[in-house]
Scaffold this motif. Structure first.
Motif, PDB file in Angstrom:
ATOM      1  N   ALA A  25       0.826  -1.211   0.000  1.00 36.51           N
ATOM      2  CA  ALA A  25       0.000   0.000   0.000  1.00 36.51           C
ATOM      3  C   ALA A  25       0.861   1.261   0.000  1.00 36.51           C
ATOM      4  O   ALA A  25       1.879   1.329   0.692  1.00 36.51           O
ATOM      5  CB  ALA A  25      -0.921   0.008   1.220  1.00 36.51           C
ATOM      6  N   TYR A  26       0.426   2.231  -0.792  1.00 38.75           N
ATOM      7  CA  TYR A  26       1.061   3.548  -0.833  1.00 38.75           C
ATOM      8  C   TYR A  26       0.130   4.528  -0.133  1.00 38.75           C
ATOM      9  O   TYR A  26      -1.016   4.704  -0.542  1.00 38.75           O
ATOM     10  CB  TYR A  26       1.285   3.971  -2.280  1.00 38.75           C
ATOM     11  CG  TYR A  26       2.053   5.271  -2.471  1.00 38.75           C
ATOM     12  CD1 TYR A  26       1.476   6.498  -2.140  1.00 38.75           C
ATOM     13  CD2 TYR A  26       3.333   5.269  -2.987  1.00 38.75           C
ATOM     14  CE1 TYR A  26       2.179   7.686  -2.313  1.00 38.75           C
ATOM     15  CE2 TYR A  26       4.040   6.455  -3.173  1.00 38.75           C
ATOM     16  CZ  TYR A  26       3.463   7.653  -2.833  1.00 38.75           C
ATOM     17  OH  TYR A  26       4.157   8.822  -3.021  1.00 38.75           O
ATOM     18  N   ASP A  27       0.612   5.173   0.916  1.00 35.72           N
ATOM     19  CA  ASP A  27      -0.168   6.188   1.626  1.00 35.72           C
ATOM     20  C   ASP A  27       0.285   7.570   1.193  1.00 35.72           C
ATOM     21  O   ASP A  27       1.442   7.954   1.396  1.00 35.72           O
ATOM     22  CB  ASP A  27       0.002   6.035   3.143  1.00 35.72           C
ATOM     23  CG  ASP A  27      -0.845   4.911   3.707  1.00 35.72           C
ATOM     24  OD1 ASP A  27      -1.880   4.586   3.100  1.00 35.72           O
ATOM     25  OD2 ASP A  27      -0.472   4.360   4.758  1.00 35.72           O
ATOM     26  N   ASP A  28      -0.651   8.303   0.582  1.00 35.25           N
ATOM     27  CA  ASP A  28      -0.356   9.648   0.075  1.00 35.25           C
ATOM     28  C   ASP A  28      -0.931  10.696   1.016  1.00 35.25           C
ATOM     29  O   ASP A  28      -2.136  10.759   1.228  1.00 35.25           O
ATOM     30  CB  ASP A  28      -0.956   9.809  -1.325  1.00 35.25           C
ATOM     31  CG  ASP A  28      -0.899  11.247  -1.813  1.00 35.25           C
ATOM     32  OD1 ASP A  28       0.111  11.924  -1.519  1.00 35.25           O
ATOM     33  OD2 ASP A  28      -1.866  11.684  -2.474  1.00 35.25           O
TER      34      ASP A  28
ATOM     35  N   PHE B 178      -6.463  -3.539  -7.607  1.00 37.26           N
ATOM     36  CA  PHE B 178      -6.097  -2.237  -7.066  1.00 37.26           C
ATOM     37  C   PHE B 178      -7.277  -1.684  -6.275  1.00 37.26           C
ATOM     38  O   PHE B 178      -8.425  -1.770  -6.709  1.00 37.26           O
ATOM     39  CB  PHE B 178      -5.733  -1.257  -8.192  1.00 37.26           C
ATOM     40  CG  PHE B 178      -4.514  -1.648  -8.964  1.00 37.26           C
ATOM     41  CD1 PHE B 178      -3.256  -1.221  -8.575  1.00 37.26           C
ATOM     42  CD2 PHE B 178      -4.627  -2.464 -10.084  1.00 37.26           C
ATOM     43  CE1 PHE B 178      -2.129  -1.594  -9.283  1.00 37.26           C
ATOM     44  CE2 PHE B 178      -3.503  -2.842 -10.803  1.00 37.26           C
ATOM     45  CZ  PHE B 178      -2.256  -2.408 -10.402  1.00 37.26           C
ATOM     46  N   ARG B 179      -6.961  -1.098  -5.146  1.00 32.50           N
ATOM     47  CA  ARG B 179      -7.982  -0.464  -4.318  1.00 32.50           C
ATOM     48  C   ARG B 179      -7.470   0.925  -3.936  1.00 32.50           C
ATOM     49  O   ARG B 179      -6.414   1.054  -3.300  1.00 32.50           O
ATOM     50  CB  ARG B 179      -8.247  -1.308  -3.072  1.00 32.50           C
ATOM     51  CG  ARG B 179      -9.459  -0.867  -2.254  1.00 32.50           C
ATOM     52  CD  ARG B 179      -9.624  -1.731  -1.014  1.00 32.50           C
ATOM     53  NE  ARG B 179      -9.888  -3.125  -1.316  1.00 32.50           N
ATOM     54  CZ  ARG B 179      -9.019  -4.117  -1.140  1.00 32.50           C
ATOM     55  NH1 ARG B 179      -7.800  -3.855  -0.693  1.00 32.50           N
ATOM     56  NH2 ARG B 179      -9.335  -5.354  -1.430  1.00 32.50           N
TER      57      ARG B 179
ATOM     58  N   ARG C 212      -5.074   6.181   0.046  1.00 33.10           N
ATOM     59  CA  ARG C 212      -4.263   4.977  -0.079  1.00 33.10           C
ATOM     60  C   ARG C 212      -4.505   4.320  -1.438  1.00 33.10           C
ATOM     61  O   ARG C 212      -5.645   4.164  -1.868  1.00 33.10           O
ATOM     62  CB  ARG C 212      -4.582   3.985   1.039  1.00 33.10           C
ATOM     63  CG  ARG C 212      -3.896   2.626   0.877  1.00 33.10           C
ATOM     64  CD  ARG C 212      -4.027   1.764   2.111  1.00 33.10           C
ATOM     65  NE  ARG C 212      -3.227   2.313   3.210  1.00 33.10           N
ATOM     66  CZ  ARG C 212      -3.088   1.709   4.400  1.00 33.10           C
ATOM     67  NH1 ARG C 212      -3.729   0.579   4.644  1.00 33.10           N
ATOM     68  NH2 ARG C 212      -2.337   2.263   5.338  1.00 33.10           N
ATOM     69  N   CYS C 213      -3.428   3.938  -2.103  1.00 32.37           N
ATOM     70  CA  CYS C 213      -3.489   3.131  -3.320  1.00 32.37           C
ATOM     71  C   CYS C 213      -2.860   1.780  -2.991  1.00 32.37           C
ATOM     72  O   CYS C 213      -1.647   1.679  -2.797  1.00 32.37           O
ATOM     73  CB  CYS C 213      -2.753   3.807  -4.467  1.00 32.37           C
ATOM     74  SG  CYS C 213      -2.840   2.868  -6.017  1.00 32.37           S
ATOM     75  N   GLU C 214      -3.694   0.777  -2.946  1.00 27.03           N
ATOM     76  CA  GLU C 214      -3.292  -0.539  -2.451  1.00 27.03           C
ATOM     77  C   GLU C 214      -3.269  -1.540  -3.602  1.00 27.03           C
ATOM     78  O   GLU C 214      -4.221  -1.628  -4.384  1.00 27.03           O
ATOM     79  CB  GLU C 214      -4.315  -0.970  -1.396  1.00 27.03           C
ATOM     80  CG  GLU C 214      -3.937  -2.124  -0.520  1.00 27.03           C
ATOM     81  CD  GLU C 214      -4.948  -2.225   0.629  1.00 27.03           C
ATOM     82  OE1 GLU C 214      -4.643  -1.744   1.731  1.00 27.03           O
ATOM     83  OE2 GLU C 214      -6.051  -2.760   0.389  1.00 27.03           O
TER      84      GLU C 214
END
Length: 361
Positions: A121-124, A179-180, A199-201
């Protein structure tokens, strides 16, 4: 807050025995071996009955959102499952807290180990991801499901809007990759505290999850590079071009460019192991390990009544730290739920408090 990449789910199966080519038993693997693999020998696991319908597992060990399913009547393997909070617990409580230790075990024992799921997961926090624009591109017209402004081999897509914010899903939960993208601040009820948290998971299953781990360990790739390699290979949001019917030739959407290529602008890795949020276990650890001597001496000198009175007077006049206030609110809510269930379900075995939700187990 700085943007970051985290592992947010890991599950894998391990066969209960290893045999040679002639079928001769070489090794027996137990649930205790898996606890040692995770470095959680000093963590108290609770033994629970198996969940009905899941591969015939009759037993499971549970602690801090980490579950080990074992003793199956149908399959010859055990199943380790670490949810998002389980990953945070592993990072905080494991004696090694090293994903690479687990990944190497998976690769070196591929004859008896299968990866079932890995979420990255990427947390922006800085505004690279516009979840509203992404939602509009995913379903620009709800009357035409074939009308969407993204390029991907994954055809399944949806947008869900609720009081927990917007959630965009590209791909199927049954597929090897999904992708979520969602408003994490709204989901966690932190919109007032955190202006932007999207979040891009990436959810990887089976061979895709194994290949991510293999590339990470055998090809010396970084989590950052692998994350964006997968992202840009499987998903691109694009600007509609009325003069060209081929979406693959459309330009990247302006709202997507900064995020999709942000990895090239980073001077250091975004991958982190954030560990557990502040919880009762951490509070207990701080009081019992760091301040035990001071508390013991104070009680011996002044007694419990003075301690309680002093603290009541002090914190009735000053604002309690937010993390302590949240912890008190959670414990009060838990007590109310337990008292309510004792009245309605007096034979209920217990209530578990998991991931900010009350779950009957």
């Amino acid at each position: 807050m700085e943007n970051k990449i985290i592992f947010d789910w890991l599950s894998f199966t391990v066969k209960t025995s290893r045999v040679d080519v002639n079928g001769v038993l070489l090794e027996t693997i137990t649930e205790k071996n898996l606890i040692s693999l995770l470095g959680l020998e000093n963590v108290d696991f609770e033994e629970l009955p198996g969940i009905m319908g899941i591969n015939g597992f009759q037993k499971r060990l549970y602690s801090n959102s980490i579950t080990i399913h074992y003793d199956s009547r149908l399959v010859d393997f055990m199943w380790v499952e670490m949810s998002g909070q389980g990953c945070r617990a592993f990072e905080s409580l494991s004696t090694h807290a090293d994903y690479n230790f687990i990944f190497d075990f998976i690769i070196n024992n591929s004859d008896i180990v299968n990866v079932t799921r890995l979420d990255v997961a990427y947390d922006d926090f800085q505004g690279l991801l516009d979840v509203y624009a992404i939602a509009d591109d995913t379903v620009p017209d709800y009357r035409d499901t074939n009308n969407y402004n993204f390029v991907s081999p994954l055809r399944s897509h949806s947008v869900n809007v609720s009081n927990k914010g917007i959630c965009v899903t590209i791909g199927s939960c049954r597929s090897d990759i999904m992708f979520r993208i969602y408003d994490k601040a709204a989901e966690r009820n932190k919109s007032d505290d955190i202006p932007h948290w999207v979040r891009c998971e990436i959810q990887l299953r089976r061979d895709r999850a194994y290949e991510f781990i293999r590339l990470l360990r055998e090809e010396n790739e970084t989590v950052d590079n692998l994350y964006f390699l997968v992202l840009n290979h499987y998903l691109r949001f694009v600007e509609p071009d009325p003069t060209d019917s081929n979406k693959s030739r459309w330009n990247l959407a302006k709202h997507w460019v900064a995020f999709a290529y942000s990895v090239t602008t980073q001077k250091k890795s975004l991958f982190v192991k954030p560990g557990l949020d502040y919880n009762l276990a951490k509070l207990d650890k701080v009081v019992e390990n760091q301040f035990a001597g001071a508390v013991f001496t104070y009680l011996k000198c002044h007694g419990i009544d003075r301690l309680v009175t002093t603290l009541d007077e002090k914190f009735s006049k000053v604002k309690l730290n937010r993390k302590y206030k949240r912890l008190l609110d959670e414990q009060n809510a838990l007590k109310q739920i337990v008292e309510l269930n004792d009245e309605i379900y007096p034979d209920l075995s217990y209530i578990a408090y998991i991931n900010d939700e009350f779950c009957e187990v």
